[in-house]
Design a protein around this motif. Structure first.
Motif, PDB file in Angstrom:
ATOM      1  N   PRO A 143       6.837 -13.562 -12.413  1.00 57.71           N
ATOM      2  CA  PRO A 143       5.420 -13.200 -12.502  1.00 57.71           C
ATOM      3  C   PRO A 143       4.887 -12.381 -11.343  1.00 57.71           C
ATOM      4  O   PRO A 143       3.871 -11.687 -11.500  1.00 57.71           O
ATOM      5  CB  PRO A 143       4.722 -14.563 -12.580  1.00 57.71           C
ATOM      6  CG  PRO A 143       5.681 -15.533 -11.969  1.00 57.71           C
ATOM      7  CD  PRO A 143       7.047 -15.019 -12.300  1.00 57.71           C
ATOM      8  N   SER A 144       5.517 -12.440 -10.180  1.00 59.75           N
ATOM      9  CA  SER A 144       4.975 -11.732  -9.032  1.00 59.75           C
ATOM     10  C   SER A 144       6.105 -11.245  -8.130  1.00 59.75           C
ATOM     11  O   SER A 144       7.019 -12.013  -7.813  1.00 59.75           O
ATOM     12  CB  SER A 144       4.033 -12.642  -8.234  1.00 59.75           C
ATOM     13  OG  SER A 144       3.510 -11.986  -7.106  1.00 59.75           O
ATOM     14  N   PRO A 145       6.060  -9.964  -7.731  1.00 61.82           N
ATOM     15  CA  PRO A 145       5.079  -8.963  -8.157  1.00 61.82           C
ATOM     16  C   PRO A 145       5.358  -8.496  -9.579  1.00 61.82           C
ATOM     17  O   PRO A 145       6.525  -8.428  -9.990  1.00 61.82           O
ATOM     18  CB  PRO A 145       5.292  -7.817  -7.163  1.00 61.82           C
ATOM     19  CG  PRO A 145       6.748  -7.922  -6.804  1.00 61.82           C
ATOM     20  CD  PRO A 145       7.049  -9.398  -6.786  1.00 61.82           C
ATOM     21  N   LEU A 146       4.305  -8.202 -10.331  1.00 63.60           N
ATOM     22  CA  LEU A 146       4.466  -7.780 -11.717  1.00 63.60           C
ATOM     23  C   LEU A 146       4.942  -6.338 -11.753  1.00 63.60           C
ATOM     24  O   LEU A 146       4.221  -5.425 -11.356  1.00 63.60           O
ATOM     25  CB  LEU A 146       3.141  -7.928 -12.469  1.00 63.60           C
ATOM     26  CG  LEU A 146       3.213  -7.664 -13.981  1.00 63.60           C
ATOM     27  CD1 LEU A 146       3.972  -8.802 -14.670  1.00 63.60           C
ATOM     28  CD2 LEU A 146       1.818  -7.539 -14.566  1.00 63.60           C
ATOM     29  N   ALA A 149      17.703  -2.525  -4.253  1.00 60.71           N
ATOM     30  CA  ALA A 149      17.572  -1.849  -2.966  1.00 60.71           C
ATOM     31  C   ALA A 149      16.102  -1.533  -2.679  1.00 60.71           C
ATOM     32  O   ALA A 149      15.625  -1.692  -1.543  1.00 60.71           O
ATOM     33  CB  ALA A 149      18.397  -0.566  -2.957  1.00 60.71           C
ATOM     34  N   GLU A 150      15.371  -1.102  -3.701  1.00 61.14           N
ATOM     35  CA  GLU A 150      13.942  -0.814  -3.539  1.00 61.14           C
ATOM     36  C   GLU A 150      13.177  -2.064  -3.128  1.00 61.14           C
ATOM     37  O   GLU A 150      12.347  -2.034  -2.200  1.00 61.14           O
ATOM     38  CB  GLU A 150      13.375  -0.264  -4.846  1.00 61.14           C
ATOM     39  CG  GLU A 150      11.857  -0.085  -4.834  1.00 61.14           C
ATOM     40  CD  GLU A 150      11.287   0.090  -6.228  1.00 61.14           C
ATOM     41  OE1 GLU A 150      10.109  -0.270  -6.427  1.00 61.14           O
ATOM     42  OE2 GLU A 150      12.006   0.575  -7.135  1.00 61.14           O
ATOM     43  N   LEU A 151      13.445  -3.171  -3.791  1.00 60.22           N
ATOM     44  CA  LEU A 151      12.733  -4.407  -3.497  1.00 60.22           C
ATOM     45  C   LEU A 151      13.108  -4.948  -2.119  1.00 60.22           C
ATOM     46  O   LEU A 151      12.266  -5.508  -1.415  1.00 60.22           O
ATOM     47  CB  LEU A 151      13.008  -5.445  -4.582  1.00 60.22           C
ATOM     48  CG  LEU A 151      12.508  -5.070  -5.979  1.00 60.22           C
ATOM     49  CD1 LEU A 151      12.897  -6.140  -6.994  1.00 60.22           C
ATOM     50  CD2 LEU A 151      11.010  -4.856  -5.986  1.00 60.22           C
ATOM     51  N   ALA A 152      14.368  -4.777  -1.729  1.00 57.69           N
ATOM     52  CA  ALA A 152      14.794  -5.217  -0.404  1.00 57.69           C
ATOM     53  C   ALA A 152      14.078  -4.407   0.672  1.00 57.69           C
ATOM     54  O   ALA A 152      13.678  -4.945   1.721  1.00 57.69           O
ATOM     55  CB  ALA A 152      16.297  -5.073  -0.255  1.00 57.69           C
ATOM     56  N   THR A 153      13.891  -3.120   0.433  1.00 57.83           N
ATOM     57  CA  THR A 153      13.186  -2.263   1.387  1.00 57.83           C
ATOM     58  C   THR A 153      11.727  -2.692   1.514  1.00 57.83           C
ATOM     59  O   THR A 153      11.160  -2.750   2.616  1.00 57.83           O
ATOM     60  CB  THR A 153      13.244  -0.792   0.946  1.00 57.83           C
ATOM     61  OG1 THR A 153      14.617  -0.386   0.891  1.00 57.83           O
ATOM     62  CG2 THR A 153      12.483   0.106   1.902  1.00 57.83           C
ATOM     63  N   ARG A 154      11.129  -3.050   0.373  1.00 55.57           N
ATOM     64  CA  ARG A 154       9.736  -3.501   0.389  1.00 55.57           C
ATOM     65  C   ARG A 154       9.552  -4.734   1.251  1.00 55.57           C
ATOM     66  O   ARG A 154       8.628  -4.840   2.052  1.00 55.57           O
ATOM     67  CB  ARG A 154       9.263  -3.823  -1.034  1.00 55.57           C
ATOM     68  CG  ARG A 154       8.934  -2.637  -1.891  1.00 55.57           C
ATOM     69  CD  ARG A 154       8.228  -3.147  -3.135  1.00 55.57           C
ATOM     70  NE  ARG A 154       8.110  -2.137  -4.170  1.00 55.57           N
ATOM     71  CZ  ARG A 154       7.491  -2.348  -5.322  1.00 55.57           C
ATOM     72  NH1 ARG A 154       6.947  -3.533  -5.573  1.00 55.57           N
ATOM     73  NH2 ARG A 154       7.415  -1.395  -6.228  1.00 55.57           N
ATOM     74  N   THR A 155      10.451  -5.695   1.070  1.00 53.41           N
ATOM     75  CA  THR A 155      10.301  -6.968   1.787  1.00 53.41           C
ATOM     76  C   THR A 155      10.599  -6.815   3.272  1.00 53.41           C
ATOM     77  O   THR A 155      10.142  -7.629   4.079  1.00 53.41           O
ATOM     78  CB  THR A 155      11.225  -8.045   1.182  1.00 53.41           C
ATOM     79  OG1 THR A 155      12.583  -7.573   1.212  1.00 53.41           O
ATOM     80  CG2 THR A 155      10.830  -8.346  -0.239  1.00 53.41           C
ATOM     81  N   SER A 156      11.380  -5.790   3.634  1.00 51.48           N
ATOM     82  CA  SER A 156      11.716  -5.608   5.043  1.00 51.48           C
ATOM     83  C   SER A 156      10.672  -4.786   5.786  1.00 51.48           C
ATOM     84  O   SER A 156      10.684  -4.721   7.010  1.00 51.48           O
ATOM     85  CB  SER A 156      13.081  -4.933   5.172  1.00 51.48           C
ATOM     86  OG  SER A 156      13.052  -3.615   4.627  1.00 51.48           O
ATOM     87  N   GLU A 157       9.764  -4.149   5.045  1.00 54.91           N
ATOM     88  CA  GLU A 157       8.735  -3.330   5.697  1.00 54.91           C
ATOM     89  C   GLU A 157       7.687  -4.233   6.344  1.00 54.91           C
ATOM     90  O   GLU A 157       7.306  -5.259   5.779  1.00 54.91           O
ATOM     91  CB  GLU A 157       8.056  -2.412   4.675  1.00 54.91           C
ATOM     92  CG  GLU A 157       8.969  -1.298   4.166  1.00 54.91           C
ATOM     93  CD  GLU A 157       8.304  -0.474   3.075  1.00 54.91           C
ATOM     94  OE1 GLU A 157       7.242  -0.895   2.576  1.00 54.91           O
ATOM     95  OE2 GLU A 157       8.844   0.592   2.734  1.00 54.91           O
ATOM     96  N   PRO A 158       7.198  -3.846   7.525  1.00 57.51           N
ATOM     97  CA  PRO A 158       6.165  -4.671   8.169  1.00 57.51           C
ATOM     98  C   PRO A 158       4.868  -4.638   7.372  1.00 57.51           C
ATOM     99  O   PRO A 158       4.514  -3.622   6.789  1.00 57.51           O
ATOM    100  CB  PRO A 158       5.979  -3.985   9.527  1.00 57.51           C
ATOM    101  CG  PRO A 158       6.480  -2.576   9.331  1.00 57.51           C
ATOM    102  CD  PRO A 158       7.581  -2.669   8.315  1.00 57.51           C
ATOM    103  N   SER A 159       4.185  -5.771   7.303  1.00 53.97           N
ATOM    104  CA  SER A 159       2.938  -5.853   6.540  1.00 53.97           C
ATOM    105  C   SER A 159       1.773  -5.304   7.357  1.00 53.97           C
ATOM    106  O   SER A 159       1.852  -5.190   8.580  1.00 53.97           O
ATOM    107  CB  SER A 159       2.670  -7.307   6.160  1.00 53.97           C
ATOM    108  OG  SER A 159       2.648  -8.119   7.304  1.00 53.97           O
TER     109      SER A 159
END
Length: 262
Positions: free
Chosen positions: A236-239, A252-262
């Motif tokens: 359900p998240s992220p949709l 790979a895209e999702l791993a990059t997202r999670t490793s980026e600083p918020s």
């Protein structure tokens, strides 16, 4: 807490290969998973693997599963499949259309019967099953539909000699256009619809039989990679919706997202 706790999933073509791997992965995240295929017992197929074995593996790992035998080329079986899953587990929150029947034959040699059967199982059945589960998803304002595709949907270079995959590619191209179209129709309802392909050929009994890859090929993609990508498109998240996704690229895209600083 699993990412799919309290959800009910239906995975077709889940007696072996990619479908079985996806079913196990969704169950590991807390979903109650119904698995469907024509093969319920040993000896019913030339290939190893049954939906009974898939459910046994899910339950051995502490999950909840339900095996429903169905021939998706038969409209009555499709109706009964949804009814049995909802009676046994509850309303369907996640639908994974993975079932396929395939022949790799040049166009001039393709029989009408095989052509019709391939489209019935790979295009009409996902369309029909989606129509049957979308109304309930709309009422609950949540849901995910994932259609398993293939790089065969991509137009081939004309200079390359074909291997008889034209009809298979037609089916997958159709399912991808269906996925994006339905995604647009149900976006406002909180329902995700995506198509997912492996980046590389996955060694399954089917692909090995058709000589698309070999056991232990260094460039093959394990079915668990497809299963992980499938989970990402069904949670359900992220949709994530409206994607024509490729497993390794998506992860790979999702791993990059999670490793980026918020």
């Amino acid at each position: 807490m699993g990412q799919l706790d309290g959800r009910v999933a239906l995975v077709t073509g889940a007696s072996r290969g990619i479908g079985a791997a996806i079913a196990r992965r969704l169950a590991a995240e807390g979903a109650a998973v119904a698995v469907s295929a024509r093969t319920a017992a040993e000896g019913e197929s030339r290939f190893a693997g049954t939906i009974t074995e898939t459910v046994a593996g899910i339950e051995a790992a502490g999950g909840r599963g339900l095996a429903v035998r169905a021939d998706l080329s038969r409209p009555a079986d499709r109706v009964a499949l949804v009814q049995q899953v909802e009676a046994g587990l509850g309303p369907i929150d996640v639908l994974v259309n993975n079932a396929a029947v395939t022949w790799f034959t040049p166009v001039t040699e393709f029989s009408d019967k095989r052509f019709a059967l391939m489209f019935e199982v790979q295009v009409t059945a996902p369309f029909d099953l989606a129509r049957r589960v979308v109304p309930g998803m709309r009422e609950r304002r949540r849901g995910a539909i994932l259609n398993i595709s293939s790089r065969a949907a991509i137009h081939p270079p004309v200079e390359r000699a074909g291997r008889g995959g034209t009809v298979y590619g037609m089916c997958k191209a159709a399912i991808e256009r269906f996925s994006t179209g339905l995604a647009a129709e149900v976006h406002a309802d909180g329902i995700a619809v995506n198509a997912l392909s492996p980046n590389r050929v996955v060694p399954t009994p089917g692909t090995l039989f058709h000589h698309l890859t070999t056991e232990g090929a260094p460039d093959a993609e394990p079915p668990e990679v497809m299963a992980e990508a499938a989970l990402a498109l069904c949670r359900p998240s992220p949709l994530l919706t409206g994607r024509i996704a490729y497993s390794q690229d998506l992860l790979a895209e999702l791993a990059t997202r999670t490793s980026e600083p918020s």
